[in-house]
Design an enzyme around this catalytic site. Structure first.
Site, short mmCIF file in Angstrom:
data_model
loop_
_atom_site.label_atom_id
_atom_site.label_comp_id
_atom_site.label_asym_id
_atom_site.label_seq_id
_atom_site.Cartn_x
_atom_site.Cartn_y
_atom_site.Cartn_z
CD GLN A 223 -2.84 -1.05 2.45
OE1 GLN A 223 -3.03 -2.08 3.07
NE2 GLN A 223 -3.40 0.10 2.81
NE ARG A 370 -13.44 0.63 3.89
CZ ARG A 370 -14.05 0.05 2.89
NH1 ARG A 370 -14.20 -1.25 2.87
NH2 ARG A 370 -14.53 0.73 1.88
CB CYS A 371 -9.11 2.46 11.06
SG CYS A 371 -8.80 3.25 12.61
CD GLU A 740 -10.31 6.27 7.94
OE1 GLU A 740 -9.32 5.75 7.39
OE2 GLU A 740 -10.25 7.02 8.90
#
Ligand code: CDP
Length: 785
Positions: A223, A370-371, A740
């Site tokens: 990522q 996702r945060c 997110e």
């Protein structure tokens, strides 16, 4: 499905590219995944894992593995030590992490050895034959046991304690005094369980050290390709120009593909040593047991209020389980991530939060699943806490929230825990949600049902997030400042290539980045090629996680495009034979002020940039912009869940779920809706199905998808979505992150709804996941009582 939008600022309302976009379904993407990559002479790596959570390694015998046909080599931690690779630094640099265990293992499934073989099967067969003799030690599984320091887990550290760090922010004495003086208060231990991002494509690498070129190419499920290249260079000493990281299309990331894992290091080291390409792709079990988990926060939440329902103070004290190494993926100066957002959408006069992190015999991690670095845990804590307090006050939870929201005229809002929220209109968004869902009617229906003994619940979550790390003055990873970048080259015929330092994992950057540039330049988004993920070609950037791409790279793209537009204006002045000051950008064209009939398109300008450039300017039409945002962006939402609970079976049926998100200017409503649907489905899974559990002996009980459940379309509720739009005042196009939000906001809405349903039984709190069994037990106990 509802898709209405309200704006607080007509200028930025709803979709910068909506104006240009003729086809509302403009979406692209799709390509090549790591599994598709092979190279001539490629060999495979398979890892050997410890069956024990805590044990001394007495002996490793490689001989039986080396006898397996196809096996070429067996590597241990001691072999890596010879290359100074036995340990690698963790993200924020406070700790280090074993690559292959030396001396002892600290968690079940820890990597102990690597087997290189001519095929994947031979490598796996070889891994099974590596003979490791262990001497089991007592495990420490709970962070609460760990803090007793009866067994010290990390004897490699100077500090002989399992305590990793203490972090705090806010005014402790003032908060304690305000809580003590509060007329009404709640205190609850709220646990956000250990869960896992579980991307459908696991992590992997194909490392290719080419003896011919002297370059190490890493095809990596990454990522953050540039950050990984820099880390590899710093750890190995290989000059950065000799390293190329190519992150192919990724089958999901969700934070799981940010850290550096032992498989990466062993494959790269093996390729460097033996000079052939080495591939490692982890199994599902390896993904769930060894690579970055998320959450595992045990939060004591205290909130005080007046009896009229005005909040007076918030205190949250957390015990965090970090597993065997402190490998949490947080920016350097934020050991507990952005947990300080725990005051949420509410105007607390004072607040204090503190956190203590401990080692345990569990896998390391703590990734931003996702945060935005612990925003999810913080949002869950405050949204559950507010719900509990509303119930204690006997107030409707929507009324309680409306009474305590930060007001729109308070923005930019300095929160008591150190953030400055950029913009928002929480009252408008919640009122809209209540209206769409038909809140008053639902409450009436609930009252009727309660009379009949039926359990129906309505749960609200009105979260605020902090996304878009940088700014670089506050945010870095291993010292690398958190900005992002974009490079745009407009070709002579008016098509373009756009490269960014981010890396989509399915979020649709191929679509939305082209739209931002198209909007700024008056080009057709279909003819703007977007490229990310190759460190040889993309400008340096910190990658994609924590919903930072739009707030940071999105700004870089807009500003790179504006640089091009400024140059294009000069070319236009030359072509129109007009003074520069008389040339204006109007309706996506350059014209002499007030003379649209002679307007020039960007295509015409682009051609001239290469065929007839202005005499005093460089030929060509391209620009690069490194954008360091002045602040985070603060997207928010109002989510409402409606559930029915069957008291006989504990089954919960999510009858409705409405998500209203406000992420400022929306670039592509369809992409955003896809993000919301995906994140809500993950939030649903966390609320009802998912937990990485360990037994008392430290055995991981969720090592595959039959024990760690992933929702399919059959289980997933039907999502209703809508939006409001309060643009970010500091972002070049007014956009905030959104990817997110649904994962951050939805767990509390689900849990609040189920607790509301169970309220007549006197149940106030159950920790996630809300499995059927837990609900059934709660119903049964209350009936028995
Ligand atoms: O960093 P990440 O891409 O995961 O998250 P994001 O910045 O929230 O973006 C997710 C996707 O939604 C991207 O394709 C964005 O461009 C798109 N998006 C949008 O269209 N409008 C927004 N205001 C925010 C995101």
């Amino acid at each position: 499905m509802s898709t209405t939008t309200e704006s607080t600022n007509g200028k930025h309302a709803m979709g910068v590219s909506m104006k240009r976009k003729e086809d509302p379904r403009f979406i692209r993407g799709g390509g090549k995944y790591l599994d598709d990559f092979t190279l001539p002479g490629m060999v495979w790596l398979s890892l050997v894992h410890s069956p024990y959570p805590h044990a001394k390694i007495v002996k490793i015998d490689k001989t039986p593995a080396l006898a397996v046909p196809g096996v070429l080599a067996v590597l241990t931690g001691e072999d890596l030590a010879a290359h100074n690779l036995a340990w690698i630094p963790t993200f924020h640099g406070y700790d280090k992490q074993m690559v292959l265990a030396v001396g002892k293992v600290l968690y079940q499934y820890q990597e102990v050895a690597g087997v290189i073989a001519t095929s994947r099967e031979a490598a796996q067969d070889g891994a099974e034959m590596v003979d490791v003799e262990y001497e089991p030690l007592d495990p420490v599984v709970s962070p609460f046991d760990s803090r007793e320091d009866k067994i010290i887990l990390r004897d490699d550290r100077e500090n002989k304690t399992n305590h990793i760090y203490h972090w705090e922010v806010g005014k402790q004495d003032e908060t304690n005094a305000a809580l003590a003086a509060s007329e009404v208060s709640i205190k609850e231990r709220i646990v956000f369980q250990r869960c896992h991002p579980a991307p459908l494509e696991p992590c992997g690498i194909l490392a290719d050290m080419s003896p011919a070129t002297g370059r190490l190419t890493l095809y990596l499920t990454s990522q953050a390709p540039h950050a990984h290249r820099t880390v590899v260079s710093l750890v190995t000493g290989i000059p950065e120009d000799k390293i190329r990281v190519i992150s192919p299309d990724l089958g999901g990331g969700f934070g799981n593909k940010v850290p550096v894992y032992p498989g990466y290091v062993v494959a790269a080291a093996a390729s460097v040593v033996i000079g052939v390409p080495v591939k490692w792709v982890e199994t599902r079990t390896e993904n769930l047991t060894c690579t970055g988990f998320a959450r595992d926060y045990h939060m004591d939440v205290e909130i005080g209020a007046t009896k009229e329902g005005r909040v007076t103070a918030l205190k949250v004290s957390t015990v965090a389980d970090h597993g065997a190494f402190d490998a949490a993926a947080d920016p350097t100066k934020y050991p507990a991530g952005l947990f300080g957002i725990v005051t949420g959408s509410y105007d607390f006069p004072t607040a204090f939060t503190q956190l203590d992190a401990y080692f345990t015999n569990k896998a390391p991690g703590g990734v931003a699943y996702r945060c935005s670095f612990r925003v999810t845990e913080a949002s869950f804590a405050i949204e559950r806490g507010m719900e509990l307090l509303a119930r204690k006050l006997n107030m409707d939870p929507s009324e309680f929230r409306l009474k305590n929201f930060v007001k729109k005229e308070q923005f930019p809002y300095p929160s008591p825990l150190g953030f400055v929220y950029d913009s928002g209109d929480y009252h408008m968004t919640l009122r809209k949600a209540l209206d769409i869902v038909g809140y008053d009617d639902l409450r009436k229906e609930q009252a009727e049902k309660r009379k009949r003994g039926e359990l129906m619940g309505i749960g609200i979550s009105t979260f605020t997030e902090a996304v878009g790390a940088g700014p670089s003055k506050h945010f870095d990873i291993m010292g690398i400042k958190m900005f992002d970048s974009a490079e745009i080259r407009v070709h002579p015929t008016g098509s373009a290539i756009l490269r960014a330092g981010t890396k989509s994992q399915g979020q649709g950057h191929e679509t939305t980045w082209a739209q931002i540039a198209a909007e700024e330049l008056g080009l057709d988004p279909q003819n703007i090629m977007v490229e990310e993920g190759d460190t040889d070609t993309a400008p340096y950037g910190l990658g994609t996680y924590a919903s930072r791409s739009t707030p940071v790279a999105g700004g870089a793209i807009a500003l790179a495009a504006r640089k091009i537009r400024e140059k294009a204006r000069k070319i236009a002045a030359h072509l129109l034979e007009a003074p520069l000051d008389d040339v204006e950008w109007e309706n996506y064209k350059f014209q002499v002020r007030g003379q649209p009939e002679n307007a020039l398109t960007m295509q015409q300008i682009a051609f001239a940039a290469y065929t007839n450039p202005a005499p005093d300017s460089e030929p060509g039409l391209e620009a690069t912009f490194y954008y360091d945002p002045p602040n985070l962006t603060f997207p928010y939402g109002a989510y409402i869940a409606v559930v029915d609970v069957d008291r006989e079976t504990g089954a919960v049926s999510v009858r409705r779920f409405l998500a209203i998100d406000d992420c400022g200017t929306v670039i592509n409503p369809m992409v955003v809706e896809g993000q919301i649907h995906g994140g809500l489905t993950e939030g649903f899974a966390i609320a009802f199905m998912q937990e990485i559990k360990y037994d008392e002996q430290g055995n991981n009980l969720n090592t595959n998808f039959t024990d760690y459940l992933v929702p399919t379309s059959l289980e997933s509720p039907k999502w209703e979505t809508s939006s409001t739009c309060t643009p970010s005042p500091h972002h070049p196009i007014g956009a905030k992150g959104v990817g997110e939000s649904p994962n951050v906001g939805s767990p509390a809405a689900f849990v609040n709804a189920v607790m509301d349903a169970l309220a007549p039984l006197g149940v106030t709190h159950i920790d996630m996941p809300l499995t059927r069994e837990k609900i059934w037990q709660a119903c049964r106990q209350s009936t028995t009582a």
